[in-house]
Design a protein around this motif. Structure first.
Motif, PDB file in Angstrom:
ATOM      1  N   TRP A  19       0.774  68.899 117.132  1.00 30.33           N
ATOM      2  CA  TRP A  19       0.620  70.260 117.096  1.00 30.33           C
ATOM      3  C   TRP A  19      -0.433  70.961 116.720  1.00 30.33           C
ATOM      4  O   TRP A  19      -1.211  71.558 116.742  1.00 30.33           O
ATOM      5  CB  TRP A  19       2.034  71.231 116.959  1.00 30.33           C
ATOM      6  N   LEU A  25      -4.757  67.249 120.549  1.00 27.29           N
ATOM      7  CA  LEU A  25      -3.865  68.191 121.268  1.00 27.29           C
ATOM      8  C   LEU A  25      -4.913  68.209 122.304  1.00 27.29           C
ATOM      9  O   LEU A  25      -4.637  68.002 123.879  1.00 27.29           O
ATOM     10  CB  LEU A  25      -3.954  69.854 120.482  1.00 27.29           C
ATOM     11  N   VAL A  26      -6.710  68.945 122.691  1.00 33.73           N
ATOM     12  CA  VAL A  26      -7.616  69.193 123.447  1.00 33.73           C
ATOM     13  C   VAL A  26      -7.786  67.302 123.710  1.00 33.73           C
ATOM     14  O   VAL A  26      -8.291  67.006 125.201  1.00 33.73           O
ATOM     15  CB  VAL A  26      -8.672  69.145 122.500  1.00 33.73           C
ATOM     16  N   ILE A  28      -5.520  65.457 124.647  1.00 28.63           N
ATOM     17  CA  ILE A  28      -4.289  64.750 125.533  1.00 28.63           C
ATOM     18  C   ILE A  28      -4.358  65.910 126.832  1.00 28.63           C
ATOM     19  O   ILE A  28      -4.722  65.059 127.912  1.00 28.63           O
ATOM     20  CB  ILE A  28      -2.845  64.739 124.847  1.00 28.63           C
ATOM     21  N   ALA A  29      -4.856  66.908 126.267  1.00 28.71           N
ATOM     22  CA  ALA A  29      -4.990  67.849 127.332  1.00 28.71           C
ATOM     23  C   ALA A  29      -6.669  67.222 128.765  1.00 28.71           C
ATOM     24  O   ALA A  29      -5.906  67.671 129.311  1.00 28.71           O
ATOM     25  CB  ALA A  29      -5.844  69.262 126.876  1.00 28.71           C
ATOM     26  N   TYR A  30      -7.818  67.001 127.758  1.00 27.03           N
ATOM     27  CA  TYR A  30      -8.298  66.877 128.439  1.00 27.03           C
ATOM     28  C   TYR A  30      -8.009  65.556 129.635  1.00 27.03           C
ATOM     29  O   TYR A  30      -8.604  65.282 130.568  1.00 27.03           O
ATOM     30  CB  TYR A  30      -9.842  66.440 128.106  1.00 27.03           C
ATOM     31  N   SER A  33      -6.152  66.141 132.331  1.00 24.18           N
ATOM     32  CA  SER A  33      -6.605  66.843 133.662  1.00 24.18           C
ATOM     33  C   SER A  33      -8.370  66.692 134.249  1.00 24.18           C
ATOM     34  O   SER A  33      -7.615  66.389 135.038  1.00 24.18           O
ATOM     35  CB  SER A  33      -6.570  68.229 132.950  1.00 24.18           C
ATOM     36  N   ALA A 235       2.931  64.164 129.329  1.00 28.39           N
ATOM     37  CA  ALA A 235       0.948  64.457 130.187  1.00 28.39           C
ATOM     38  C   ALA A 235       0.934  64.070 131.552  1.00 28.39           C
ATOM     39  O   ALA A 235       0.594  64.699 132.392  1.00 28.39           O
ATOM     40  CB  ALA A 235       0.693  64.435 129.250  1.00 28.39           C
ATOM     41  N   PHE A 238       2.792  65.622 134.705  1.00 25.42           N
ATOM     42  CA  PHE A 238       2.500  67.093 134.895  1.00 25.42           C
ATOM     43  C   PHE A 238       0.893  66.397 135.559  1.00 25.42           C
ATOM     44  O   PHE A 238       0.609  67.415 136.321  1.00 25.42           O
ATOM     45  CB  PHE A 238       1.710  67.692 133.139  1.00 25.42           C
ATOM     46  N   ALA A 239       0.315  65.129 134.770  1.00 29.77           N
ATOM     47  CA  ALA A 239      -1.227  65.451 135.477  1.00 29.77           C
ATOM     48  C   ALA A 239      -0.716  64.947 136.997  1.00 29.77           C
ATOM     49  O   ALA A 239      -1.658  65.148 138.207  1.00 29.77           O
ATOM     50  CB  ALA A 239      -1.740  63.946 135.426  1.00 29.77           C
TER      51      ALA A 239
END
Length: 374
Positions: A19, A25-26, A28-30, A33, A235, A238-239
């Motif tokens: 965290w 974190l960026v 994982i988010a990219y 998504s 993740a 979510f995707a």
């Protein structure tokens, strides 16, 4: 109970460390998504708006008919250029195709002399050049045949082929690209996160703190495996739900919980691989170089990009030892074809066996590494 509590607390520590790492974190988010959306929509599934130029040296009704047969969405509106501009335009990359209709083209066709039509193709644009040449050949031959018959009516073929495209009836590339991207990202992120977590502790000096605590190497490694695996699994869910089904409108035929169960087993193997690689690399740059040597074969030779049947026999045999081979087959069977546990249980067993072997190997290497630090 004490071992379980230690593994739980150490895993929570890993989640807190992650965290506080904004770059991870960026990533994982990219990856789960925008990365999936780009993989699904960036590459067109068919020939799309290919630039074409036509040199009409005949100026006849037949040549005009052929010129008018090229239109969007497969091609852009044809640019009519003189013969002397073909080479400069192709050199400048303005056109992928340049079609030259020779003088007296219509007269030679009517006389049965079989004139030659030259098609110049910019072969550096592989995705368009490969399919575009066949499209243009069909268009020219079709227009010439209709011109000679004097009608657009076609004779019925002697054999009628009933084509049924199963599992992807519209042949949409986004269906394949999005699902395969999430499968590849599960493997990539699980290796990256666990390996980076171990190297980060070594670089920050916190691994020495763990050595003086009443915890075992098994507890340290198991905590990293479940914590990083949980992040990737959440993740991934979510995707699937919000990106693939929600935004891209790709239908998932099978059971998502069954797929997530298989993904969890796969994460057990790949996170162990990440720990093993983290014990070999001494810094993040070294880990990045090692990751390229391992990740590319895992993804390219697992059957996701190219069918395994088209690979050499030795490659097929060697890749049976890789968890990605069985994970890709299992994931495609569930997500594409709606397979149940009665179909994919061999892949589940293979992933469990491979994961157990990788975990034991990584644990042995991790204990040796811990011993040298102590």
């Amino acid at each position: 109970m004490r071992h379980t509590a230690n593994i739980l607390r150490l895993g929570i520590k890993e989640l807190r460390s992650l965290w506080r790492d904004p770059m991870m974190l960026v990533l994982i988010a990219y990856a789960f998504s925008l990365g999936i959306y780009v993989a699904a929509s960036a590459m067109p599934e068919t020939l799309h708006k290919a630039p074409i130029a036509i040199v009409d040296e005949d100026q006849s009704p037949l040549s005009n008919r052929i010129t008018g047969a090229f239109y969007p969405p497969h091609f852009t509106k044809p640019a009519l250029i003189p013969l002397g501009e073909v080479d400069p335009a192709m050199d400048a990359g303005r056109y992928t195709f340049a079609l030259d209709l020779p003088p007296d083209f219509q007269r030679d066709v009517l006389a049965g002399r079989q004139p030659t039509v030259q098609l110049n193709i910019d072969a550096t644009r592989m995705s368009q050049a490969f399919t575009g040449g066949g499209y243009i050949q069909q268009i020219v031959q079709g227009e010439v045949s209709e011109f000679m018959r004097g009608t657009r009516a076609t004779a019925p073929p002697p054999v009628d082929l009933a084509l049924r495209a199963r599992f992807n009836p519209t042949l949409a590339q986004s269906w394949f690209g999005s699902v395969m991207e999430i499968i590849n990202n599960v493997t990539m992120l699980s290796i990256v996160l666990t390996g980076a977590a171990l190297i980060r502790e070594r670089e920050h000096g916190t691994i020495e703190h763990l050595l003086v605590m009443p915890v075992t190497p098994f507890e340290i490694m198991a905590s990293k495996v479940w914590a990083m695996g949980l992040v990737v699994l959440v993740a991934c869910a979510f995707a699937l739900l919000f990106v693939i089904e929600g935004i891209l409108k790709v239908p998932i035929e099978g059971s998502i919980p069954l797929f997530l169960l298989g993904a969890g087993l796969h994460l057990f193997a790949t996170t162990s691989m990440g720990i093993f690689m983290g014990t070999i690399a001494r810094s993040m740059p070294q880990f990045g170089l090692l990751l390229m040597l391992v990740l590319l074969p895992l993804q390219m030779l697992s059957g996701g990009t190219t069918p395994r049947e088209s690979m050499p026999e030795i490659v097929q045999t060697v890749m049976l030892a890789a968890p990605t081979t069985h994970f890709v087959k299992m994931a495609q069977s569930i997500l594409y074809r709606g397979a149940g546990l009665d179909v994919v249980w061999p892949q589940f067993l293979a992933i469990i066996a491979i994961g157990a072997v990788f975990f034991l190997i990584a644990l042995s290497r991790f204990r040796k590494t811990i011993g040298t630090m102590a």
